[in-house]
Design an enzyme around this catalytic site. Structure first.
Site, PDB file in Angstrom:
ATOM      1  N   LEU A  90      -6.720  -5.527  27.426  1.00  0.00           N
ATOM      2  CA  LEU A  90      -6.338  -4.507  26.453  1.00  0.00           C
ATOM      3  C   LEU A  90      -4.867  -4.196  26.632  1.00  0.00           C
ATOM      4  O   LEU A  90      -4.504  -3.090  26.986  1.00  0.00           O
ATOM      5  CB  LEU A  90      -7.147  -3.222  26.665  1.00  0.00           C
ATOM      6  CG  LEU A  90      -8.635  -3.228  26.392  1.00  0.00           C
ATOM      7  CD1 LEU A  90      -9.220  -1.892  26.827  1.00  0.00           C
ATOM      8  CD2 LEU A  90      -8.925  -3.428  24.923  1.00  0.00           C
ATOM      9  N   GLY A  91      -3.984  -5.204  26.474  1.00  0.00           N
ATOM     10  CA  GLY A  91      -2.558  -4.904  26.434  1.00  0.00           C
ATOM     11  C   GLY A  91      -2.427  -3.985  25.257  1.00  0.00           C
ATOM     12  O   GLY A  91      -2.868  -4.295  24.166  1.00  0.00           O
ATOM     13  N   THR A  92      -1.852  -2.835  25.430  1.00  0.00           N
ATOM     14  CA  THR A  92      -2.256  -1.751  24.550  1.00  0.00           C
ATOM     15  C   THR A  92      -1.163  -0.740  24.344  1.00  0.00           C
ATOM     16  O   THR A  92      -0.221  -0.657  25.130  1.00  0.00           O
ATOM     17  CB  THR A  92      -3.442  -1.028  25.234  1.00  0.00           C
ATOM     18  OG1 THR A  92      -4.582  -1.836  25.088  1.00  0.00           O
ATOM     19  CG2 THR A  92      -3.726   0.339  24.662  1.00  0.00           C
ATOM     20  N   SER A  93      -1.357   0.056  23.284  1.00  0.00           N
ATOM     21  CA  SER A  93      -0.650   1.330  23.196  1.00  0.00           C
ATOM     22  C   SER A  93      -1.703   2.415  23.023  1.00  0.00           C
ATOM     23  O   SER A  93      -2.447   2.389  22.040  1.00  0.00           O
ATOM     24  CB  SER A  93       0.295   1.338  21.995  1.00  0.00           C
ATOM     25  OG  SER A  93       1.147   0.223  22.043  1.00  0.00           O
TER      26      SER A  93
END
Lengths: 260, 227
Positions: free
Chosen positions: B25-28
């Site tokens: 979940l490379g994420t913001s």
């Protein structure tokens, strides 16, 4: 309703033909023979009082306390075997600490009472242990964690019996003087009393139920949760306790005079 | 990552610890408190390497009636952690006869993340409403510490918007201003971070309930580079 349970009373894991577990009932008898303990839940706090029977004049006054502080906001008074009382107080402290670790908040008094009741009940299941010869009166003050909002809390009072059953009370009494104590407590308008007033009532009730003929010496042990204690459970300070006891004796003496 | 006994070793937060094939979940993610509740938001991209495994992910996960968490890091790890917390919080409510506070949820998540810090790759933001404290936000980054703040950002995309968030946030934002703040911040993060993108999912948690808002990819706020 006394009866002997010949043959069915040797272990806690044996029922009698009429569905009773005599070991638990015998444990209750041990509690009934111990010094009275009472709890009063009032408008702005809770008061615990114990008739601490003194076996010997050589004992240091104030020793062998029967009321223990379990967490900042809760305390427990016990009636029955003193050693069992200490053990259960330690267990209550562990439960309160454990709750804090898990949930980062003080244990609600009801949850504490429930944990103790489960603990008592566990000792009624097996023949290898004996039920606790103990009734525990748990007093607490449940409020917002923010210290500035401590006054906006609710007083709590529960009593756990040797079988593990527990109930919430407005006032309760256990031990040898409990019948007379309960009659006295029922006369009080608990919701209208302050903790200071309840102290005097508690002292008066303990002195009233104490049987001078049978047990000579006793000490009155008092603890409370009140505005004066910062809504924390604490032993009542010596000066306030002595003053309450003095006023209580005055009321008793006045009542005795009127009877003559 | 071997730790030689006796040598001065410390747990390095290591995002590359995602195993081969594991989904990331490379994420913001973001949560902001306002008087009366919180607004939480996240992008919707899940990647395995450079392949977008799911472009419409829901990273806002229900923990209790008025408590949600935003998940970043390993998808598997954060889902497992959220499941445990969901179960524990349900049990708490049953035993106590009342809703747990956001603080209790934060404490439970911190306990899991800290005691398993070597095995986990999870950055979680817990946020919600409770009667005791109103809208509350806690950030639990990689090491498993618990940090309460008026607002929190997380995930790989958050690094690009620290400046924007610091400059824009105000304690006295209304609910609408808070929603705009979250939506704009996430849009900016998604436009710069390759691991974030897709759509924006928002949730507004208040005493009365939870309202979810969906912002499709073609309706994202646009800034200086608008077409």
């Amino acid at each position: 309703m006394s009866s002997i349970g010949t043959g069915y009373d040797l272990s806690a894991s044996t029922y009698s033909p009429d569905g009773r577990i005599f070991q638990v009932e015998y444990a209750n008898k041990a509690v009934d023979n111990a010094g009275t303990a009472i709890g009063l839940k009032v408008k702005d706090g809770v008061v615990l009082a114990v008739e601490k029977l003194v076996q010997s004049k050589l004992l240091v006054p104030g020793s062998n306390k029967r009321i223990a502080t379990v967490d900042l906001h809760a305390g427990v008074a016990t009636a029955g075997y003193l050693a069992d009382g200490r053990h259960v107080a330690n267990r209550a402290r562990d439960e309160a600490e454990n709750y804090r670790e898990n949930y980062n908040k003080r244990i609600p008094t009801k949850m504490l009472s429930e944990r103790l009741s489960l603990y008592f009940q566990a000792y009624t299941l097996y023949s290898s242990v004996r039920p606790f010869a103990l009734s525990a009166i748990v007093a607490g003050w449940d409020s917002h964690p923010d210290p500035s909002k401590a006054a906006e809390g609710t007083p709590q009072l529960y009593c756990i019996e040797p079988s593990g059953v527990y109930w919430g009370y407005r006032g309760c009494a256990v031990g040898k003087g409990r019948t007379l104590a309960k009659t006295e407590i029922e006369k009080l308008k608990l919701e209208e009393l302050t903790a200071e007033e309840a102290l005097i009532e508690a002292a008066r009730i303990i002195h009233t139920v104490h049987d001078e003929a049978k047990d000579k010496d006793f000490e009155l042990e008092l603890s409370w949760i009140s505005p004066a204690s910062g809504f924390k459970h604490a032993a009542v300070p010596k000066a306030i306790a002595e003053e309450a006891e003095r006023k209580a004796k005055e009321i008793i003496d006045a009542a005795n005079e009127m009877e003559e | 990552m071997s730790k030689i006994h006796g040598e001065d070793s410390y747990a390095t937060p290591d995002v590359s610890r995602l195993k081969a094939g594991e989904v990331n979940l490379g994420t913001s993610i973001m949560a902001v408190a306002f008087p009366g509740g919180v607004v939480i938001g996240a992008d919707s991209r899940t990647t395995t390497g450079s392949y977008i495994a799911n472009r419409v992910t829901d990273k806002l996960t229900y923990l209790h009636e008025r408590i949600y968490c935003c998940r970043s890091g390993s998808a598997a790890d954060t889902q497992a952690i959220a499941d445990v917390a969901h179960s524990q919080l349900g049990l708490f409510a049953m035993q106590h006869g009342e809703r747990p506070t956001v603080n209790v949820a934060g404490t439970m998540l911190e306990s899991i993340c800290y005691s398993n810090k070597d095995q986990l790759s999870a950055g979680i933001i817990v946020a919600g409403w409770d009667k005791e404290n109103g809208g509350t936000v806690y950030n639990i980054p990689l090491g498993g510490g618990l940090f309460q703040a008026p607002w929190a950002i997380g995930g790989s995309g958050s690094t690009y918007i620290y400046g924007y968030c610091d400059a824009t946030f105000r304690e006295d934002f209304t609910k609408e201003e808070t929603i705009d703040f979250v939506r704009n911040s996430l849009a900016l993060a998604m436009s710069r971070d390759g691991s974030s993108g897709g759509t924006i999912r928002l949730a507004i948690i208040e005493e009365g309930g939870v309202e979810r808002i969906f912002v499709p990819g073609d309706k994202l706020p646009q800034f200086w580079e608008k077409a």
